[in-house]
Design a protein around this motif. Sequence first.
Motif, mmCIF file in Angstrom:
data_model
loop_
_atom_site.group_PDB
_atom_site.id
_atom_site.type_symbol
_atom_site.label_atom_id
_atom_site.label_comp_id
_atom_site.label_asym_id
_atom_site.label_seq_id
_atom_site.Cartn_x
_atom_site.Cartn_y
_atom_site.Cartn_z
ATOM 1 N N UNK A 103 90.813 30.450 -13.057
ATOM 2 C CA UNK A 103 92.084 31.378 -12.871
ATOM 3 C C UNK A 103 91.724 32.785 -12.077
ATOM 4 N N UNK A 104 90.675 32.863 -11.496
ATOM 5 C CA UNK A 104 90.295 33.771 -10.748
ATOM 6 C C UNK A 104 89.961 35.127 -11.387
ATOM 7 N N UNK A 105 89.365 35.075 -12.747
ATOM 8 C CA UNK A 105 89.238 36.008 -13.508
ATOM 9 C C UNK A 105 87.658 35.930 -13.796
ATOM 10 N N UNK A 106 87.008 36.687 -13.470
ATOM 11 C CA UNK A 106 85.444 36.770 -13.422
ATOM 12 C C UNK A 106 84.805 36.537 -14.995
ATOM 13 N N UNK A 160 85.068 21.244 -7.076
ATOM 14 C CA UNK A 160 85.536 22.294 -6.020
ATOM 15 C C UNK A 160 85.339 23.279 -7.108
ATOM 16 N N UNK A 161 84.462 24.406 -6.498
ATOM 17 C CA UNK A 161 84.334 25.567 -7.306
ATOM 18 C C UNK A 161 84.523 26.860 -6.750
ATOM 19 N N UNK A 162 84.060 27.087 -5.451
ATOM 20 C CA UNK A 162 84.216 28.465 -4.865
ATOM 21 C C UNK A 162 85.714 28.682 -4.330
ATOM 22 N N UNK A 163 85.882 30.174 -4.496
ATOM 23 C CA UNK A 163 87.538 30.377 -4.140
ATOM 24 C C UNK A 163 87.375 30.224 -2.423
ATOM 25 N N UNK A 164 86.417 30.491 -1.808
ATOM 26 C CA UNK A 164 86.262 30.422 -0.204
ATOM 27 C C UNK A 164 86.172 28.924 0.208
ATOM 28 N N UNK A 219 79.338 31.094 -5.896
ATOM 29 C CA UNK A 219 80.278 31.508 -5.235
ATOM 30 C C UNK A 219 80.140 31.208 -3.847
ATOM 31 N N UNK A 220 79.151 30.149 -3.476
ATOM 32 C CA UNK A 220 79.010 29.545 -1.937
ATOM 33 C C UNK A 220 79.923 28.454 -1.936
ATOM 34 N N UNK A 221 80.609 28.567 -0.680
ATOM 35 C CA UNK A 221 81.516 27.128 -0.553
ATOM 36 C C UNK A 221 80.704 26.091 -0.560
ATOM 37 N N UNK A 222 79.389 25.464 -0.698
ATOM 38 C CA UNK A 222 78.690 24.622 -0.750
ATOM 39 C C UNK A 222 78.004 24.486 -2.080
ATOM 40 N N UNK A 223 78.627 25.218 -2.974
ATOM 41 C CA UNK A 223 78.310 25.012 -4.448
ATOM 42 C C UNK A 223 79.362 24.064 -5.221
#
Length: 449
Positions: A305-308, A419-423, A72-76
């Motif tokens: 879809x933001x569901x873990x 593009x992976x992380x929500x942040x 969940x890093x914005x660099x992942x």
Amino acid sequence: MDAAEFRRRGKEMVDYVADYLENIEKRPVYPDLEPGYLRSLIPNEAPLEPESYEDIIKDVERVIMPGVTHWHSPYFFAYFPAASSYPAMVADMLCGAIGCIGFSWAASPACTELETVMLDWLGKMLQLPECFIAGTHGRGGGVIQGTASEATLMSLLAARCKAVRRVQAINAKKSESEILSKLVAYTSDQAHSSVERAALIGAVMMRKVPTDNHYAVRKEMLKKMVEEDKAAGLIPFYFCATLGTTPSCAFDHLTELGPLCNEENMWMHIDAAYAGSAFVCPEFRPLLNGVEFADSFNFNPHKWLLVNFDSAIVKQHWQIPLGRRFRSLKMWFVFRMYGLKGLQAHIRKQVALAKEFESLVRADKRFEICAEVVLGLVCFRLKGSNELNQELLKRITKSREIHLVPCQLSGRFVLRFAICARSTESHHIQQAWQHITQLTFELLQEFQK
């Protein structure tokens, strides 16, 4: 731990999690460790006497975090997204507290009924045909699986059962083993390995269908293979179409393939594990056209879809486990706290970030785009040999500043940027590209010496 301590420690853990996620980009995205690192850091046996919570939480940073790949890093930018949101985390806490084992309606009515309704909500978000919806006159609906792998296996087993019954209805003397030996399934040569694994578990033959220049399956090639197999005395019974392949996010042509499968009495399953979430946006819904020909359909809200994790949806009523967690709570919380507009905004933002990265790659003549950028994945490479690109990825991984993984497309070694992380924001994309180009400059300097 009694209720009073649980209240205290629970609040501390919420703070720890919030701090972790707010500061995650300060951590190296990929661990710098060798396999087996952990065993020497903890005892060989469980403790005889209880240990304190303080000691355990200290060991989270000492033992666990150094070995975490921070998805969940914005660099992942590796693999595909693993969805995450605060509403889903809170709902997971409640799921754990309720702790029901929802193997039947009576075992926990709310668990059974909320799952049915949430899958209808999803079906309507995706504008699925009414036959996929439970709350209608049809026989639709579905269940939450753990992964798309389970969903594919379930669809194949259902198709196998249906095929055996169909053949025996025509010729009752045919044994099940005789029929199984002649069944043949099909999937794209770009399909995920879990599809082939489903065939191995299901003890049926599976053939891979060659794809076109866009890495998609077309009707002509599948029809040719089906006709060849029928002429050889085999029984074509199943085709797994992919919408959003793992290597390049390619889309099989459902509107061509669906009618063929229906004509040939072949079960068509759709694996849209990653891309399926995007179909909540009207502009991407045409990618799902042809779903009306399908017998089953799967996608993973836990990807985009933001569901873990875990939350894989399959429109069809089969599952491996009897017991099941109250996973629909995560959907209920997320769908209500984001709303459809919020979910659409999340998808659109990440697609826009992928397009931004694509434009950066196209502007640099040293690089090339290797597949059409449809959603949130960009496949690119340095112009040159596979060895050159392998060395670039090796340096990217070793730097631990960003994380990517490769794929093979038409025999070429290709880098995938998802593009992976929500942040993830635009400045993370710019920094990632700056890092890639710096490593590329150093690499090319060395290769020219």
